[in-house]
Design an enzyme around this catalytic site. Structure first.
Site, mmCIF file in Angstrom:
data_model
loop_
_atom_site.group_PDB
_atom_site.id
_atom_site.type_symbol
_atom_site.label_atom_id
_atom_site.label_comp_id
_atom_site.label_asym_id
_atom_site.label_seq_id
_atom_site.Cartn_x
_atom_site.Cartn_y
_atom_site.Cartn_z
ATOM 1 N N HIS A 1 -4.319 -8.956 3.455
ATOM 2 C CA HIS A 1 -5.773 -8.915 3.548
ATOM 3 C C HIS A 1 -6.249 -9.798 4.694
ATOM 4 C CE1 HIS A 1 -6.323 -7.807 -0.996
ATOM 5 N NE2 HIS A 1 -6.103 -6.752 -0.236
ATOM 6 N N TYR B 1 -9.192 -10.382 -7.583
ATOM 7 C CA TYR B 1 -8.164 -10.587 -8.606
ATOM 8 C C TYR B 1 -8.465 -11.797 -9.484
ATOM 9 C CZ TYR B 1 -5.912 -7.039 -5.915
ATOM 10 O OH TYR B 1 -5.665 -5.856 -5.274
ATOM 11 N N HIS C 1 -1.961 2.687 -5.993
ATOM 12 C CA HIS C 1 -2.661 1.428 -5.702
ATOM 13 C C HIS C 1 -2.747 0.535 -6.933
ATOM 14 C CE1 HIS C 1 -4.517 -0.246 -2.164
ATOM 15 N NE2 HIS C 1 -5.470 -0.775 -2.891
ATOM 16 N N LYS D 1 -2.197 -2.405 7.960
ATOM 17 C CA LYS D 1 -3.348 -1.859 8.677
ATOM 18 C C LYS D 1 -3.442 -2.480 10.060
ATOM 19 C CE LYS D 1 -6.324 -0.592 4.782
ATOM 20 N NZ LYS D 1 -7.634 -0.808 4.143
ATOM 21 N N ARG E 1 0.864 -1.172 0.000
ATOM 22 C CA ARG E 1 0.000 0.000 0.000
ATOM 23 C C ARG E 1 0.905 1.227 0.000
ATOM 24 N NH1 ARG E 1 -2.162 -3.437 4.087
ATOM 25 N NH2 ARG E 1 -4.248 -4.226 3.581
ATOM 26 N N ARG F 1 -0.205 -2.101 -6.796
ATOM 27 C CA ARG F 1 -0.584 -3.208 -5.894
ATOM 28 C C ARG F 1 -1.520 -4.180 -6.606
ATOM 29 N NH1 ARG F 1 -1.171 -4.517 -0.294
ATOM 30 N NH2 ARG F 1 -3.306 -4.860 0.399
#
Length: 307
Positions: free
Chosen positions: A273, A282, A247, A176, A152, A250
């Protein structure tokens, strides 16, 4: 009503502490959650109800009001997701006995497939960078690290030298919720980083900024906006017509892995994730690409075009 307002304010402060201390969310994420819940509290004042008294019908009416204000579907979905999170907290902390948001539905956003760059397009992006400028090699290293590691942009701007284990071929990433993960880094990215480190040594680095990998010419670490502007500028020079951002790199990283045969769980781990469902987008990109390849290269389609 003033008492209700004070009580709601105290609950909001407790929720803010929960998000920050127990969920370990970043300041920006916490602020976004609190901003959305404040809109719910304002609605409570309008209908003269305490936030703890709201039922599903009230929340559905709240959803209707934000729709009527012209707020887009994506923002509506974000706000309602925050409302559900808030009520889960209220249930968890014993403020309420039942969660009225359990059946609250978000607007249907449909499937949105993000733009991705192919490896040749990434090469094209890097090749237009002017390496005679002070920022040239740095920018090339940024693009290569984004594409090779799938970071990110917030993870990239906060990347530290102490998180690089280049001899072992890994980067430690703080994602995150301050969650750590190890991501492999390619030899190509290591090469570009080492070339940047030569230029980096020439900088007058500000106190407290010494451990940041990527710095501006004044010796301070970069911002997300700086990287966004840089990538858009280089994409324009490269003649890439797609709407891209940091992004996009990514997305391109994940799509390239999937097309190369990587396991979806491995991609999930490398992207950081929490939910495999987030990674599954994806597979849709890959199927779209596969369909295009079949349309262009399958002999039946080629013959059809010739006719």
């Amino acid at each position: 009503m003033e008492t209700d307002k004070n009580y709601s304010t105290n609950i909001l402060k407790a929720y803010q502490r929960y998000l920050k201390l127990e969920r370990n969310y970043s300041t920006n994420t916490v602020d976004a959650y609190i901003h959305d819940i404040k809109s719910l509290l304002d609605y409570c004042l309008e209908i003269s109800k305490n936030v703890l008294q709201l039922q599903l019908e009230d929340l559905q009416n709240f959803a209707a009001t934000i729709h009527e204000k012209g707020i887009g579907p994506t923002s509506q979905a974000r706000i309602l997701s925050g409302v559900r999170s808030f009520y889960r907290y209220l249930l968890l902390d014993g403020y309420i006995d039942a969660d009225p948001s359990e059946l609250l539905e978000s607007p249907n956003l449909g499937k949105h497939l993000p733009e991705v760059l192919s490896t040749p397009e990434v090469d094209k992006l890097e090749n237009v960078i002017d390496l005679t400028t002070k920022e040239g090699q740095r920018n090339k290293a940024i693009i290569e690290v984004l594409f090779s590691c799938g970071l990110r942009v917030s993870e990239l701007v906060n990347l530290k030298l102490s998180q690089l284990f280049l001899d072992e071929g890994f980067v430690q990433v703080i994602g995150k919720g301050r969650k750590e993960r190890l991501v492999p880094i390619s030899q190509r990215a290591i090469k570009e980083l080492n070339l940047w480190f030569y230029d980096r040594k020439q900088l007058d680095i500000k106190t407290g900024e010494e451990d940041y990998v990527f710095l501006n010419r004044r010796g301070s670490h970069l911002t997300r906006t700086m990287i966004l502007i840089m990538i858009k500028k280089e994409a324009e020079k490269a003649g890439i017509k797609k709407t891209i951002s940091p992004h996009t790199m990514r997305h391109s990283f994940a799509t390239a892995l999937l097309q190369g045969g990587a396991d979806l769980r491995a991609i999930q781990a490398m992207l950081g994730h929490e939910d495999i469902g987030t990674t599954e987008i994806y597979t849709h990109i890959d199927i779209t690409t596969l369909r295009q390849e079949i349309l262009e290269h399958h002999p039946r389609n080629i013959r059809s075009k010739e006719k």
